[in-house]
Design a protein around this motif. Structure first.
Motif, mmCIF file in Angstrom:
data_model
loop_
_atom_site.group_PDB
_atom_site.id
_atom_site.type_symbol
_atom_site.label_atom_id
_atom_site.label_comp_id
_atom_site.label_asym_id
_atom_site.label_seq_id
_atom_site.Cartn_x
_atom_site.Cartn_y
_atom_site.Cartn_z
ATOM 1 N N PHE A 1 0.816 -1.214 0.000
ATOM 2 C CA PHE A 1 0.000 0.000 0.000
ATOM 3 C C PHE A 1 0.854 1.271 0.000
ATOM 4 O O PHE A 1 0.642 2.175 -0.813
ATOM 5 N N GLN A 2 1.830 1.350 0.905
ATOM 6 C CA GLN A 2 2.692 2.533 0.951
ATOM 7 C C GLN A 2 3.562 2.625 -0.296
ATOM 8 O O GLN A 2 3.789 3.723 -0.828
ATOM 9 N N THR A 3 4.037 1.478 -0.762
ATOM 10 C CA THR A 3 4.841 1.463 -1.989
ATOM 11 C C THR A 3 4.027 1.991 -3.161
ATOM 12 O O THR A 3 4.494 2.845 -3.932
ATOM 13 N N ALA A 4 2.802 1.499 -3.299
ATOM 14 C CA ALA A 4 1.941 1.937 -4.400
ATOM 15 C C ALA A 4 1.616 3.420 -4.292
ATOM 16 O O ALA A 4 1.573 4.132 -5.300
ATOM 17 N N ASP A 5 1.403 3.905 -3.083
ATOM 18 C CA ASP A 5 1.122 5.334 -2.889
ATOM 19 C C ASP A 5 2.301 6.187 -3.349
ATOM 20 O O ASP A 5 2.124 7.194 -4.052
ATOM 21 N N LEU A 6 3.515 5.798 -2.962
ATOM 22 C CA LEU A 6 4.704 6.559 -3.362
ATOM 23 C C LEU A 6 4.872 6.544 -4.875
ATOM 24 O O LEU A 6 5.119 7.594 -5.500
ATOM 25 N N VAL A 7 4.741 5.370 -5.473
ATOM 26 C CA VAL A 7 4.912 5.249 -6.922
ATOM 27 C C VAL A 7 3.876 6.087 -7.656
ATOM 28 O O VAL A 7 4.195 6.827 -8.604
ATOM 29 N N ALA A 8 2.619 6.015 -7.227
ATOM 30 C CA ALA A 8 1.551 6.756 -7.890
ATOM 31 C C ALA A 8 1.773 8.258 -7.789
ATOM 32 O O ALA A 8 1.548 9.004 -8.756
ATOM 33 N N ARG A 9 2.195 8.735 -6.611
ATOM 34 C CA ARG A 9 2.447 10.178 -6.436
ATOM 35 C C ARG A 9 3.514 10.675 -7.401
ATOM 36 O O ARG A 9 3.365 11.732 -8.025
ATOM 37 N N GLN A 10 4.592 9.917 -7.508
ATOM 38 C CA GLN A 10 5.673 10.318 -8.413
ATOM 39 C C GLN A 10 5.174 10.383 -9.852
ATOM 40 O O GLN A 10 5.393 11.371 -10.565
ATOM 41 N N LEU A 11 4.488 9.352 -10.290
ATOM 42 C CA LEU A 11 4.047 9.260 -11.674
ATOM 43 C C LEU A 11 3.016 10.328 -12.019
ATOM 44 O O LEU A 11 3.074 10.946 -13.090
ATOM 45 N N GLU A 12 2.080 10.557 -11.141
ATOM 46 C CA GLU A 12 1.066 11.594 -11.386
ATOM 47 C C GLU A 12 1.703 12.973 -11.452
ATOM 48 O O GLU A 12 1.307 13.810 -12.268
ATOM 49 N N GLY A 13 2.736 13.169 -10.632
ATOM 50 C CA GLY A 13 3.447 14.444 -10.661
ATOM 51 C C GLY A 13 4.198 14.674 -11.955
ATOM 52 O O GLY A 13 4.458 15.823 -12.333
ATOM 53 N N TRP A 14 4.526 13.610 -12.651
ATOM 54 C CA TRP A 14 5.245 13.724 -13.924
ATOM 55 C C TRP A 14 4.299 13.704 -15.124
ATOM 56 O O TRP A 14 4.765 13.692 -16.258
ATOM 57 N N GLY A 15 3.018 13.660 -14.875
ATOM 58 C CA GLY A 15 2.053 13.760 -15.967
ATOM 59 C C GLY A 15 1.496 12.456 -16.490
ATOM 60 O O GLY A 15 0.817 12.450 -17.532
ATOM 61 N N TYR A 16 1.731 11.353 -15.805
ATOM 62 C CA TYR A 16 1.203 10.066 -16.252
ATOM 63 C C TYR A 16 -0.259 9.905 -15.827
ATOM 64 O O TYR A 16 -0.679 10.394 -14.767
ATOM 65 N N GLN A 17 -1.006 9.185 -16.635
ATOM 66 C CA GLN A 17 -2.341 8.760 -16.240
ATOM 67 C C GLN A 17 -2.181 7.445 -15.490
ATOM 68 O O GLN A 17 -1.751 6.436 -16.060
ATOM 69 N N VAL A 18 -2.526 7.462 -14.211
ATOM 70 C CA VAL A 18 -2.280 6.313 -13.347
ATOM 71 C C VAL A 18 -3.596 5.617 -13.024
ATOM 72 O O VAL A 18 -4.538 6.249 -12.550
ATOM 73 N N THR A 19 -3.636 4.332 -13.284
ATOM 74 C CA THR A 19 -4.808 3.510 -12.955
ATOM 75 C C THR A 19 -4.397 2.523 -11.876
ATOM 76 O O THR A 19 -3.509 1.696 -12.087
#
Length: 396
Positions: A38-56
């Motif tokens: 859960f924490q790993t996924a949260d960190l990864v998603a935050r980084q990717l969304e900040g770089w402009g990725y569409q995260v599902t």
């Protein structure tokens, strides 16, 4: 159309080293087991969304896919990273050692995730590709059955995120950092697990003739099982049978009622895999019966063989040669008796799973002293970036 006249080189990602090292060491310090990332996924998603990725999020439980499109191309490619850790107590003594007692990243998934994040960062800031990249962050690779790859596929991974091919890698201790290893065709083994319980008849240690001793039966069975590979499998084929656990009894003066063996079975060919199951079942049943006991057998199918497709392996190999030079690329490496649930992806899409050296003399995988080598972070980021750029620049 996005420019593809320049493909990523090693120097292009060097400025990301400190950022990636910080992320990797944070992940290392906060390991999470299968389907608990859960924490790993949260960190990864935050980084990717900040770089402009569409995260599902939510594929296969804690898995996710991050998508980015550049240019007008209609082609798509996928790159996968695994996120889970292992139930091992860390003994590295590092300042960023696991903060969770009994858990650690002993297989380098913290590094695999961070390398793909590095590629995501560079792809987003340069956008020198023409099409769509799907970055697959997968849970539960280490679980052995009902894995993250299976669940993500069942959740519609390839229907919801269509791609022409998928790629992944694993670090490989014992070879220099920055060294890439490839093999087309069968590369990593299928792995099945056999759980055997031998039911004898308990009794007094001084009167063994009145008992049916499951310890003796199990002990001789361990040796007998080794003849399956040496006498039933074609010598030109590869197979491994390992009894990893043998549990029976509690005190010296009691013959126990039962004994339990847990067996790992590995193979590279579908017919050999079937033969191993047939022979192991027959041998266990006959062996127990010959001593007057009976055996319960649970044969659990694990991950299939990792079979790399020729064309995609050729491209992945060429990208490595372009990036690091021929002297740091090994073609025809392996095969490797370890298993990988990346095999499930390759049953649906062509692709390539490769290895990346983690350092000569480095502790082996699944070892309490293991640590991913941060020198690989920008190498891996540059490799994935260049592979995406090259793949999407190729003609369909």
């Amino acid at each position: 159309m996005a420019s593809t006249t320049h493909f990523c080189a090693l120097d292009d990602t060097k400025d990301l080293h400190e950022e990636l090292s910080t992320i990797r060491r944070h992940l290392h310090q906060h390991p999470e087991l299968a389907y608990q990332e859960f924490q790993t996924a949260d960190l990864v998603a935050r980084q990717l969304e900040g770089w402009g990725y569409q995260v599902t999020r939510g594929l296969g439980g804690t898995g996710m896919v991050a998508s980015l499109t550049a240019g007008s191309g209609s082609r798509a490619v996928a790159v996968r990273a695994d996120m889970d850790a292992l139930p091992i107590t860390e003994e590295t003594g590092l300042p960023y050692a696991s903060a969770h007692q009994g858990l650690m990243h002993a297989c380098g998934h913290d590094g695999h995730t961070t390398m793909v994040l590095g590629a995501a960062r560079h792809l987003a800031r340069t956008r020198r590709f023409n099409g769509t990249v799907h970055l697959v962050f997968q849970p539960a690779e280490e679980i052995g059955a009902d894995s993250g790859a299976e669940r993500m596929i069942a959740d519609g991974l390839f229907e919801r995120f269509p791609c022409e091919a998928i790629f992944g890698l694993h670090n490989h201790p014992g070879y220099p950092t920055g060294t890439f290893m490839f093999r087309s065709g069968p590369f990593m083994a299928a792995c099945d697990t056999v759980d055997v319980t031998i039911h004898g008849r308990g009794g007094h240690a001084a009167r063994p003739h009145l008992a049916v001793d499951p310890v003796v039966i199990g002990s001789t069975l361990v040796t007998a099982l080794q003849t399956v590979v040496s006498r039933n499998v074609d010598p030109m084929e590869t197979a491994v049978i390992t009894v990893g656990a043998f549990n029976a009894g509690h005190v010296a003066n009691v013959i126990p009622e039962s004994a339990r063996l847990q067996i790992s079975v590995r193979s590279f060919d579908a017919e050999v895999r079937k033969l191993l199951e047939t022979r192991i079942r027959a041998l266990v049943e006959a062996h127990a019966s010959a001593y007057g006991a009976r055996a319960d057998i649970k044969y659990i199918a694990g991950y299939p063989v990792v079979v790399n497709s020729e064309r995609e392996t050729g491209l992945a190999l060429q990208v490595a040669r372009e990036l690091v030079g021929d002297e740091q690329v090994i073609d025809g490496f392996g095969p490797i008796a370890g298993s990988e649930d990346f095999a499930y992806y390759l049953q649906h899409k062509p692709g390539c799973f490769l290895r990346l050296g983690n350092g000569e003399g480095a502790p082996m995988l699944h070892n309490a002293a293991y640590d991913f080598n941060d020198a690989n972070l920008t190498v891996g980021a540059a490799y994935w970036t260049r592979l995406v750029e090259r793949f999407l620049a190729e003609q369909a």
